[in-house]
Design a protein around this motif. Structure first.
Motif, mmCIF file in Angstrom:
data_model
loop_
_atom_site.group_PDB
_atom_site.id
_atom_site.type_symbol
_atom_site.label_atom_id
_atom_site.label_comp_id
_atom_site.label_asym_id
_atom_site.label_seq_id
_atom_site.Cartn_x
_atom_site.Cartn_y
_atom_site.Cartn_z
ATOM 1 N N ARG A 25 -36.646 4.973 40.706
ATOM 2 C CA ARG A 25 -35.506 4.727 39.799
ATOM 3 C C ARG A 25 -35.313 5.740 38.585
ATOM 4 N NH1 ARG A 25 -34.469 1.519 35.873
ATOM 5 N NH2 ARG A 25 -36.169 0.243 36.091
ATOM 6 N N LEU A 26 -36.481 5.570 37.772
ATOM 7 C CA LEU A 26 -36.677 6.285 36.726
ATOM 8 C C LEU A 26 -36.502 7.773 36.849
ATOM 9 C CD1 LEU A 26 -39.512 4.580 35.100
ATOM 10 C CD2 LEU A 26 -37.174 4.512 34.288
ATOM 11 N N GLU A 27 -37.042 8.580 38.047
ATOM 12 C CA GLU A 27 -36.905 9.872 38.358
ATOM 13 C C GLU A 27 -35.392 10.160 38.947
ATOM 14 O OE1 GLU A 27 -39.764 10.489 41.715
ATOM 15 O OE2 GLU A 27 -41.474 10.458 40.241
ATOM 16 N N ALA A 28 -34.691 9.126 39.380
ATOM 17 C CA ALA A 28 -33.344 9.405 39.508
ATOM 18 C C ALA A 28 -32.291 9.331 38.487
ATOM 19 C CB ALA A 28 -32.862 8.311 40.587
ATOM 20 N N GLY A 29 -32.978 9.009 37.407
ATOM 21 C CA GLY A 29 -32.411 8.890 36.011
ATOM 22 C C GLY A 29 -31.286 7.901 35.946
ATOM 23 N N LEU A 30 -31.652 6.623 36.762
ATOM 24 C CA LEU A 30 -30.860 5.395 36.914
ATOM 25 C C LEU A 30 -31.159 4.301 35.970
ATOM 26 C CD1 LEU A 30 -29.909 5.678 40.516
ATOM 27 C CD2 LEU A 30 -28.370 6.287 38.615
ATOM 28 N N THR A 31 -30.366 3.453 35.434
ATOM 29 C CA THR A 31 -30.799 2.349 34.783
ATOM 30 C C THR A 31 -30.862 1.160 35.850
ATOM 31 O OG1 THR A 31 -28.504 1.783 33.953
ATOM 32 C CG2 THR A 31 -30.130 2.903 32.422
ATOM 33 N N SER A 32 -31.378 -0.061 35.487
ATOM 34 C CA SER A 32 -31.451 -1.045 36.243
ATOM 35 C C SER A 32 -29.917 -1.526 36.302
ATOM 36 C CB SER A 32 -32.098 -2.314 35.581
ATOM 37 O OG SER A 32 -33.607 -1.879 35.619
ATOM 38 N N THR A 33 -29.159 -1.664 35.281
ATOM 39 C CA THR A 33 -27.715 -1.992 35.355
ATOM 40 C C THR A 33 -26.950 -1.152 36.142
ATOM 41 O OG1 THR A 33 -28.060 -2.775 33.045
ATOM 42 C CG2 THR A 33 -25.753 -2.383 33.982
#
Length: 293
Positions: A25-33
């Motif tokens: 998720r972090l590598e995809a540049g996405l937040t949990s929200t």
């Protein structure tokens, strides 16, 4: 990455899966929200997945996340393999026998303990759980949980005894380092006979190459463990599975994964190791206390 998924425990698969999902998720540049909005999930659902708290993981959930993170086919199959293990196997603490006496937070800890490669434990009031005898832990539970039936106490004792199997795993036994406050050696839990047997058990356990025991003597004075007991769990893959600190009280237990907090407790444990006599002198202290009971 787990090299042999088929033989891995569900707890290890959940933890590895959660860690890798968070990294993706972090590598995809996405937040949990952003992720939960795309999937119409509750925030807690993603949190439980990333922290390995779910008893089982749905393959469909993993496929949905892989699609959002644009994961390659090989990685997606590996993640689905982790999820499959959680659906087809059960950890021992998931059985109906133990479920009534294990809180959700302690269940999460058992999963961490079962998958850890090393555990560092400072105890100020009693013998570390992984070194307790059945008679010793029974007295503790009878005093701390008055009002429970004999059957419930039996189950709690059984949980403690079963946990100790991590020290004797044929495949990579847990590396266990315990630091005990000297007061623990002298407090008569259950009377002289119980204490002599308990202290003898510590000495026997410490003869194993994966177990190290030290004692903080009274003469050490003020020390970094005076705020209370704590544990640090470390894992083989320290890149995706970073160390975790664990604490518990009479009512519950909890973990912290914050790097700054964990580093603070790692430093405190190192300081305690430096203050305490070495293993041989510490075992001599235990032998002396055993004769005094």
């Amino acid at each position: 990455m787990i090299t042999d998924i088929e033989s891995a425990t569900p707890a290890l698969c959940r933890l590895q899966l959660g860690s890798e999902l968070r990294q993706l998720r972090l590598e995809a540049g996405l937040t949990s929200t952003q992720v939960v909005r795309k999937l119409l999930w509750s925030p807690s659902k993603l949190t439980r997945l990333e922290t390995g708290e779910n008893a089982t993981v749905e393959t469909s959930d993993i496929m949905a996340l892989c699609q959002i993170f644009e994961v390659d086919a090989e990685t997606a199959e590996e993640l689905k393999g982790y999820a499959a293990v959680t659906k087809t196997k059960r950890d021992w603490w998931q059985s109906k026998k133990y479920r009534p006496v294990i809180t959700p937070s302690f269940k999460a800890f058992l999963g961490l303990e079962a998958t850890a490669s090393a555990l560092y434990d400072y105890e100020s009031e009693f013998v570390p759980g992984l070194l307790q005898t059945e008679s010793y832990v029974r007295v503790i539970y009878q005093r701390a949980h008055q009002g429970l039936s004999d059957a419930e106490i039996d189950r709690m004792v059984d949980v403690r005894m079963t946990r100790q199997a991590v020290l004797h795993r044929t495949d990579s036994p847990l590396k266990f380092t315990a630091i005990i406050n000297e007061s623990v050696l002298h407090r008569q839990v259950g009377g002289p006979d119980v204490m002599r047997a308990q202290l003898a058990h510590i000495i026997e356990a410490a003869s194993a190459p994966n177990v190290r025991v030290q004692v903080i003597p009274f003469k050490a004075g003020a020390h970094p463990g005076m705020n209370g007991a704590f544990m640090i769990l470390q894992f083989r893959d320290r890149v995706t599975l970073k160390p975790i600190a664990y604490f518990e009280n009479l009512a519950d237990g909890w973990v912290t994964r914050r790097e700054g907090d964990v580093e603070m407790y790692e430093d405190a444990f190192s300081d305690l190791q430096a203050l305490a006599p070495g293993p041989q002198e510490s075992l001599s202290m235990i032998e002396k206390a055993m004769k005094e009971h």
